[in-house]
Enzyme design. Structure first.
Site, mmCIF file in Angstrom:
data_model
loop_
_atom_site.group_PDB
_atom_site.id
_atom_site.type_symbol
_atom_site.label_atom_id
_atom_site.label_comp_id
_atom_site.label_asym_id
_atom_site.label_seq_id
_atom_site.Cartn_x
_atom_site.Cartn_y
_atom_site.Cartn_z
ATOM 1 N N GLY A 181 0.821 -1.190 0.000
ATOM 2 C CA GLY A 181 0.000 0.000 0.000
ATOM 3 C C GLY A 181 0.863 1.252 0.000
ATOM 4 O O GLY A 181 2.062 1.211 0.289
ATOM 5 N N CYS A 182 0.241 2.385 -0.318
ATOM 6 C CA CYS A 182 0.993 3.643 -0.423
ATOM 7 C C CYS A 182 1.514 4.105 0.931
ATOM 8 O O CYS A 182 2.686 4.485 1.057
ATOM 9 C CB CYS A 182 0.123 4.715 -1.072
ATOM 10 S SG CYS A 182 -1.532 4.871 -0.351
ATOM 11 N N TYR A 183 0.671 4.076 1.952
ATOM 12 C CA TYR A 183 1.134 4.492 3.273
ATOM 13 C C TYR A 183 2.242 3.580 3.815
ATOM 14 O O TYR A 183 3.259 4.066 4.323
ATOM 15 C CB TYR A 183 -0.031 4.502 4.266
ATOM 16 C CG TYR A 183 -0.927 5.708 4.211
ATOM 17 C CD1 TYR A 183 -0.421 7.000 4.379
ATOM 18 C CD2 TYR A 183 -2.300 5.558 4.022
ATOM 19 C CE1 TYR A 183 -1.261 8.105 4.347
ATOM 20 C CE2 TYR A 183 -3.144 6.668 3.992
ATOM 21 C CZ TYR A 183 -2.621 7.931 4.152
ATOM 22 O OH TYR A 183 -3.445 9.030 4.135
ATOM 23 N N THR A 185 4.492 1.934 2.271
ATOM 24 C CA THR A 185 5.760 2.126 1.570
ATOM 25 C C THR A 185 6.579 3.236 2.211
ATOM 26 O O THR A 185 7.747 3.044 2.587
ATOM 27 C CB THR A 185 5.503 2.437 0.088
ATOM 28 O OG1 THR A 185 4.873 1.313 -0.532
ATOM 29 C CG2 THR A 185 6.807 2.724 -0.639
ATOM 30 N N GLU A 350 6.713 10.475 -0.713
ATOM 31 C CA GLU A 350 6.675 9.777 -2.007
ATOM 32 C C GLU A 350 5.509 10.312 -2.822
ATOM 33 O O GLU A 350 4.598 10.961 -2.291
ATOM 34 C CB GLU A 350 6.479 8.275 -1.785
ATOM 35 C CG GLU A 350 5.076 7.958 -1.270
ATOM 36 C CD GLU A 350 4.838 6.514 -0.904
ATOM 37 O OE1 GLU A 350 5.834 5.781 -0.743
ATOM 38 O OE2 GLU A 350 3.668 6.121 -0.751
#
Length: 384
Positions: A181-183, A185, A350
């Protein structure tokens, strides 16, 4: 939906090794046949944008719900020059070497099973293969995982942590990657050096995301008039991405031979995300009470050594902004020690659609196929 087929066994014919796929007999560059399921959303659009210029990829199939030979210009106008079309299903013009899936949770398991059975590498950008324990799926995603056996062979697709495991899929009969997931990472890369050193005594993660992280579907809470000039906390009491963060921090420490008690702060992570009125970007501010006294110089050395050879991680001396990574596959990390409180602050930023989604998935795809890890991903950040 693609018919479900059994995963190959020792009695089935072995598929062609991935290291041999796409090789041009005339000596030209390797060209791997790739499909995208879920090509109409923001993440799907980023996959198309990046893969269309990848030196080793031929995009042979884009899939979107209820689409029928729809020109991509009507879905993603900025991608008009690719002259691609979106269909309701993958083409039947030959086997695929890899498929990227950007689908809602629970929707990709059967498709992944069928694709993996033919030797196609599956890069799933949804959550269906991120968690190792099947018991975590009812708790965090509200469904019983139908194929716990596939969770055992799937690799968590964060290359900075699992590069060796991803490279081992090159000639494995089954290749399934659960892209993070984005968080998680940004959070995991900001915290990994501390977890390896057994330094996380207590942990609070204060994270912020742009609106594109919520997807492209029309939802009242994400209308401009609702989001603009406002910041909203959500997922209070247990955001789904906590499961990944706790799982991977424990894995990092375990790989170093550390007892779980070495990092008491990773057992129950306090994670609170916020929606910010911007399009792209994630910032994860990780507040750590260390398990022992440490100096700023020690922290700097710890992070410098950890990421010295990482092509997409940059350690910066001052707190980074999300726009410093926009459009790129880069994560920027800043770590500092608060002399007054004794706490460590580790910040990761990011682009949530690139390193937090499509770019990272391509990074894993490259490793799984024995390609240069940076292939198709060397774009510099955009500014202003």
């Amino acid at each position: 939906m693609t018919a479900v087929q059994p995963i190959p066994t020792s009695h089935a014919a072995a598929p062609m090794p991935r290291s041999e796929r796409g090789i041009d007999a005339a000596g030209g560059p390797r060209r791997l046949r790739v499909g995208i399921i879920g090509a109409t959303g923001y993440v799907g659009g980023e996959l198309v944008r990046l893969l269309a210029r990848h030196p080793n990829v031929e995009l042979v199939g884009l899939v979107g719900r209820d689409r029928d030979h729809d020109p991509i210009v009507g879905i993603h106008p900025h991608l008009a020059t690719t002259d691609l079309t979106v269909h309701a299903r993958l083409p039947e013009t030959g086997p695929l070497d890899a498929v990227f899936m950007a689908m809602p949770h629970g929707a990709g398991v059967e498709i992944a099973e069928a694709m993996a059975a033919t030797g196609t590498a599956v890069i799933d950008l949804g959550p269906d293969f991120r968690l190792r324990d099947p018991a975590d799926y009812p708790r965090w995603y509200g469904f019983e995982h139908p194929r716990p056996d596939l969770l055992e062979v799937a690799v968590y697709g964060l290359p900075e942590l699992h590069r060796v495991e991803l490279q081992a899929l090159v000639d494995a009969p089954v290749a399934i990657v659960g892209s993070p997931g984005c968080y998680p990472t940004a959070t995991l890369l900001a915290l990994a050096p501390l977890a390896r050193a057994g330094l996380i005594g207590d942990l609070v993660v204060d994270a912020k995301s742009g609106v594109s992280g919520a997807g492209r579907e029309l939802k009242p809470g994400f209308l401009f008039g609702e989001v603009n000039e406002s910041v909203t906390a959500y997922g209070v009491g247990g955001h789904r991405h906590v499961a990944e963060i706790e799982q991977e921090l424990a894995w990092i420490a375990g790989r170093e031979g550390l007892d779980p008690s070495a990092n008491p702060g990773i057992v129950a992570v306090d994670f609170l995300p916020h929606l910010i009125p911007m399009t792209r970007g994630i910032l994860a501010a990780c507040h750590v009470r260390p398990t022992r006294p440490i100096t700023g110089a020690e922290l700097d050395e710890l992070y410098a050594v950890a990421y010295a050879d990482e092509p997409f991680v940059t350690i910066v001396a001052t707190p980074p902004a999300t726009r410093h990574t926009t459009g790129s596959n880069e994560v920027r990390i800043h770590v500092s020690l608060d002399q007054r409180t004794g706490r460590i602050l580790a910040i990761g930023v990011e682009d949530n659609l690139v390193k937090g989604a499509a770019g990272q998935a391509i990074q894993s795809f490259n490793l799984v196929h024995g390609l240069p890890e940076t292939a198709g991903l060397e774009q510099l950040p955009l500014a202003p």
